[in-house]
Every structure is written in structure tokens, then in C-alpha cells.
Design a protein around this motif. Structure first.
Motif, PDB file in Angstrom:
ATOM      1  N   LEU A   1      19.198  53.326  49.335  1.00 54.34           N
ATOM      2  CA  LEU A   1      18.532  53.445  48.040  1.00 54.34           C
ATOM      3  C   LEU A   1      19.296  52.671  46.968  1.00 54.34           C
ATOM      4  CD1 LEU A   1      16.337  54.671  46.231  1.00 54.34           C
ATOM      5  CD2 LEU A   1      17.782  56.706  46.002  1.00 54.34           C
ATOM      6  N   LEU A   2      20.628  52.743  46.978  1.00 52.76           N
ATOM      7  CA  LEU A   2      21.429  51.982  46.014  1.00 52.76           C
ATOM      8  C   LEU A   2      21.137  50.487  46.128  1.00 52.76           C
ATOM      9  CD1 LEU A   2      24.974  53.636  46.281  1.00 52.76           C
ATOM     10  CD2 LEU A   2      23.289  53.953  44.465  1.00 52.76           C
ATOM     11  N   ALA A   3      21.093  49.987  47.364  1.00 54.89           N
ATOM     12  CA  ALA A   3      20.873  48.557  47.579  1.00 54.89           C
ATOM     13  C   ALA A   3      19.497  48.129  47.086  1.00 54.89           C
ATOM     14  CB  ALA A   3      21.032  48.223  49.059  1.00 54.89           C
ATOM     15  N   LEU A   4      18.469  48.863  47.470  1.00 56.47           N
ATOM     16  CA  LEU A   4      17.112  48.475  47.092  1.00 56.47           C
ATOM     17  C   LEU A   4      16.872  48.665  45.595  1.00 56.47           C
ATOM     18  CD1 LEU A   4      16.782  48.313  50.139  1.00 56.47           C
ATOM     19  CD2 LEU A   4      14.524  49.346  49.883  1.00 56.47           C
ATOM     20  N   ARG A   5      17.506  49.672  45.008  1.00 55.05           N
ATOM     21  CA  ARG A   5      17.368  49.860  43.561  1.00 55.05           C
ATOM     22  C   ARG A   5      17.994  48.679  42.816  1.00 55.05           C
ATOM     23  NH1 ARG A   5      19.899  55.121  42.116  1.00 55.05           N
ATOM     24  NH2 ARG A   5      17.864  56.044  42.571  1.00 55.05           N
TER      25      ARG A   5
ATOM     26  N   ALA B   1      15.624  45.760  43.216  1.00 56.72           N
ATOM     27  CA  ALA B   1      14.441  45.978  42.376  1.00 56.72           C
ATOM     28  C   ALA B   1      14.771  45.695  40.915  1.00 56.72           C
ATOM     29  CB  ALA B   1      13.926  47.405  42.545  1.00 56.72           C
ATOM     30  N   GLY B   2      15.989  46.055  40.502  1.00 58.84           N
ATOM     31  CA  GLY B   2      16.406  45.783  39.141  1.00 58.84           C
ATOM     32  C   GLY B   2      16.518  44.304  38.839  1.00 58.84           C
TER      33      GLY B   2
ATOM     34  N   VAL C   1      11.784  52.549  49.783  1.00 56.65           N
ATOM     35  CA  VAL C   1      10.598  51.771  49.438  1.00 56.65           C
ATOM     36  C   VAL C   1       9.564  52.667  48.752  1.00 56.65           C
ATOM     37  CG1 VAL C   1       8.594  50.610  50.453  1.00 56.65           C
ATOM     38  CG2 VAL C   1      10.901  49.942  51.140  1.00 56.65           C
ATOM     39  N   ARG C   2       9.403  53.876  49.287  1.00 58.61           N
ATOM     40  CA  ARG C   2       8.439  54.807  48.684  1.00 58.61           C
ATOM     41  C   ARG C   2       8.904  55.241  47.293  1.00 58.61           C
ATOM     42  NH1 ARG C   2       8.857  59.967  48.310  1.00 58.61           N
ATOM     43  NH2 ARG C   2      10.469  60.075  49.935  1.00 58.61           N
ATOM     44  N   ILE C   3      10.163  55.606  47.168  1.00 54.00           N
ATOM     45  CA  ILE C   3      10.679  56.098  45.885  1.00 54.00           C
ATOM     46  C   ILE C   3      10.584  55.030  44.801  1.00 54.00           C
ATOM     47  CG2 ILE C   3      12.811  56.800  44.704  1.00 54.00           C
ATOM     48  CD1 ILE C   3      13.596  58.229  47.335  1.00 54.00           C
TER      49      ILE C   3
END
Length: 381
Positions: free
Chosen positions: A207-211, A214-215, A243-245
Motif C-alpha cells: 500500500l505504501l508503494a502504490l500510494r 499514485a501521488g 488497488v481497491r483502496i
């Protein structure tokens, strides 16, 4: 001078509050201050009760504390960014011999072993290492041989995969010494679920990586991952959740094994680079790769295909064992490997002492080490 010191310390608290847990050396780098100055300020803040120091890292004093935010619940489950148990007075391990069984050495588990060894030495205990290779699937035999050496307790990393048979760990309840699972969690409701367990929350790491990506403006991130280890399965599950979050566009996972080969057959790096180039042509300009060994091979192969990291593709690695050693240095999810070993050892020593300590399931949160490999926004074609 006093005002300057107050500003430094306020900035230190701000960064620790942002990151959760951070090594003092990394904190000094982020702040652009001499390490000796940061250590002195950290010591002052810790003496005042505003920071907690543990094994070269610092965190806020309430992070992961039982009963506090993110702390232990009714069943002793704890999610923390640092070592809650290791933040207390170290248990007395003098004369104790602790057996540690891991599936491999030479990469990810080296740091876990080092954390356990350091904690054992600090407590006056001795660590005895055994290896039960991923391919062997002979945990019981290895444990039996380790017990023959006269150990007082065991740190165990069984060759399990998430979703495996609930009964596969039933034999652990009959062990003659206390045991702590390391980077493993038994199936809910199984006999082994009552054992202590300490591990990294890999889903949070993804989640940290994808966030972060996304940023930077990426709306779709490709996951390239193995599927032959516990961590790999948790990374894959974490990708689906993240991905969902985050509301990202899901992509099929790129399997890092040879097409048509077995699960332990590594993919040809050239083939992996080809697949990433195809995805880039479809507009996907960000990738999370599990693990470092696969990720560090990609930048030169992508350059040969006209794709630069990070200008054309943002790349994040998972594990942070070798990620900083390539060109460009790779941004990486860093599971708290040393802390996992240290907390597991500490918990086992406490279990060896008479107490009413409930069973603990401790999940330590990874951090994201931001380096040079993911600074680009997605290219507008």
C-alpha cells in the motif's frame, strides 16, 4: 543556540511522526544534519519521553503500545511500526540457548538473523541457526535435529504458504519448548494459531508503494512478482487490496517465473523487460517488483528497449536488500527485517520466564525508502 536546538528537535519529531519508525542514520540523511547531532537530539527527546529508541531506530512513544492506537487487542494481536516489546527492559537470557530455523540465508533472512543474534547477545543468550530450505519441506525433521542440540526455545519460519491446510502446523503444539513463528502466521482456528508470531505487514508495505506512485500521478501500476514464498503471496494479496483502496486501474500480475516452467524456475530477465515494454506501450508507466534480485536487473534492460528509469518508467522494488546498490538507486519497500528478528527473540525469552503474557501476533510495518527510481510523472502521449 537554544532556539536552533528546539527547531531541530521539532523537525525530528515531525519526521518521525510522518514515517512511524526510522533509523537514526536515515533520519540524519533526510534532515541534512550530522548524525552525531541527530543522535544527541534524539537522546534528549528520548530522555524527555517524547521518542522511543530501539536497535538504532526511533519511533513515537505510543506507536504500537498495547491498548493504545494500533496496539494489542483482546487476543494479543499487535500492529506496530517498531519494537514494542524491545522497547521495554530486555529480558534476562543468560544461559539460554535459542534455536532459529529459517528457509534460506544470504538475502532477506540475513537481516532477520542479525536482529535476533544482536538481541540474543544483548540478553546474554546464544543463538543456534538451522536451515530448512524452501524446496525441502522438511520442517519437522529440521526441528527435531535442532531440539537434539538442547535448545530452550525455537524461532521458526516454516515452509508454509498463505491459505495452506489448517492442519499443517498441528505438530507444533506438541513441541517440548516454547516457540515463536517468524514471518509466518498460522491459519486462523488451527492449533498453531495459538503460537506467538512476529512478522512484517507486507500488505501495508505494498500500500505504501502504490500510494506513493499514485501521488506521482500514476493511475495504473503493474505488479511483477514471484509466487513461491510467503512474502510473494502477501505482496500479491496486498496489491489487490491497495488497488481497491486507492481506486487504481488493476492489471494482471506479471509472474516472475519462466513461462511454462515450474514455480521455482526464474523468468528470463530479457523476457520480463519485454513484458514491461509492452505494458509501457499500453500506457502503464509504473511497476512494483518483488523482489530486489529481479528488480535490479531491469534498468539496463529497459534502457536497451528505449525506456529510462525513472523518466519513462517508475520502478519500486520490494525487500530493500540490494535496492540501493544499482543505478539509479531503487526506491524500495523495506520490511523491518532486523526488528522482526529482535522482537521475536525478545518475545521468546519473555515466554521462557514465568509470566501471564498472552499469546502475541505482532505485525511490524514496513517503510518506503524513496530513492531515484520513481521520480517521473507518467508521460503524456
Amino acid at each position: 543556540m537554544a532556539a536552533s536546538a528546539d527547531k531541530r528537535r521539532a523537525r525530528i519529531l515531525e519526521v518521525v511522526r510522518e514515517l512511524g519508525t526510522v533509523r537514526v542514520a536515515d533520519l540524519a540523511t533526510r534532515l541534512g544534519m550530522p548524525t552525531v547531532t541527530v543522535r544527541r537530539d534524539v537522546a534528549t527527546l528520548a530522555d524527555a519521553g517524547r521518542l522511543r529508541r530501539s536497535h538504532g531506530s526511533v519511533t513515537l512513544p505510543d506507536a504500537g503500545a498495547p491498548g493504545g492506537p494500533g496496539g494489542a487487542g483482546a487476543h494479543g494481536t499487535t500492529t506496530a511500526t517498531g519494537s514494542d516489546l524491545a522497547g521495554r527492559a530486555a529480558p534476562d537470557g543468560r544461559g539460554r540457548v535459542i534455536g532459529m530455523l529459517v528457509p534460506t540465508v544470504g538475502s532477506y533472512f540475513d537481516e532477520i538473523i542479525d536482529g535476533a543474534r544482536s538481541a540474543a547477545t544483548a540478553a546474554g543468550a546464544r543463538l543456534v541457526l538451522g536451515i530448512s530450505p524452501y524446496e525441502a519441506r522438511d520442517d519437522r525433521g529440521q526441528v527435531a535435529r535442532t531440539l537434539e542440540s538442547g535448545v530452550d526455545g525455537l524461532l521458526l519460519t516454516p515452509n508454509w504458504l498463505p491459505g495452506g491446510p489448517a492442519e499443517e502446523g498441528d505438530w507444533l503444539r506438541d513441541l517440548p519448548v516454547p516457540s515463536v513463528l517468524v514471518e509466518r502466521r498460522a491459519a486462523p482456528g488451527s492449533a498453531a494459531a495459538e503460537l506467538d508470531a512476529v512478522g512484517s505487514d507486507h500488505r501495508h508495505g505494498v500500500l505504501l508503494a502504490l500510494r506513493h506512485l499514485a501521488g506521482l500521478g500514476h493511475r495504473s501500476v503493474l505488479l511483477a512478482a514471484r509466487h513461491d514464498t510467503w512474502t510473494a503471496h502477501e505482496v500479491r494479496a496486498g496489491y489487490t487490496e491497495a488497488v481497491r483502496i486507492l481506486g487504481l486501474e488493476p492489471r494482471p500480475t506479471l509472474d516472475l517465473h519462466h513461462p511454462g516452467g515450474g514455480p521455482l524456475t526464474p523468468a528470463d530477465p530479457e523476457w520480463v523487460a519485454d513484458q514491461l515494454a509492452v505494458s509501457a506501450g499500453e500506457g502503464v508507466r509504473a511497476v512494483l517488483v518483488h523482489n530486489d534480485r529481479d528488480a535490479i536487473q531491469l534498468p539496463p534492460l529497459l534502457r536497451a528497449r528505449g525506456l529510462r528509469v525513472p523518466e519513462d518508467i517508475a520502478l519500486i522494488s520490494y525487500d530493500d536488500v540490494f535496492a540501493a546498490l544499482t543505478t539509479p538507486p531503487l526506491t524500495a519497500v523495506a520490511p523491518p527485517k532486523r526488528a522482526v528478528g529482535a522482537v521475536a527473540l525478545d518475545l521468546l525469552l519473555r515466554r521462557l520466564s514465568p509470566s501471564d503474557l498472552p499469546a502475541h501476533h505482532i505485525a511490524l510495518l514496513p517503510t518506503l525508502k524513496v530513492r531515484a527510481s520513481c521520480g517521473a510523472l507518467p508521460r503524456q502521449d
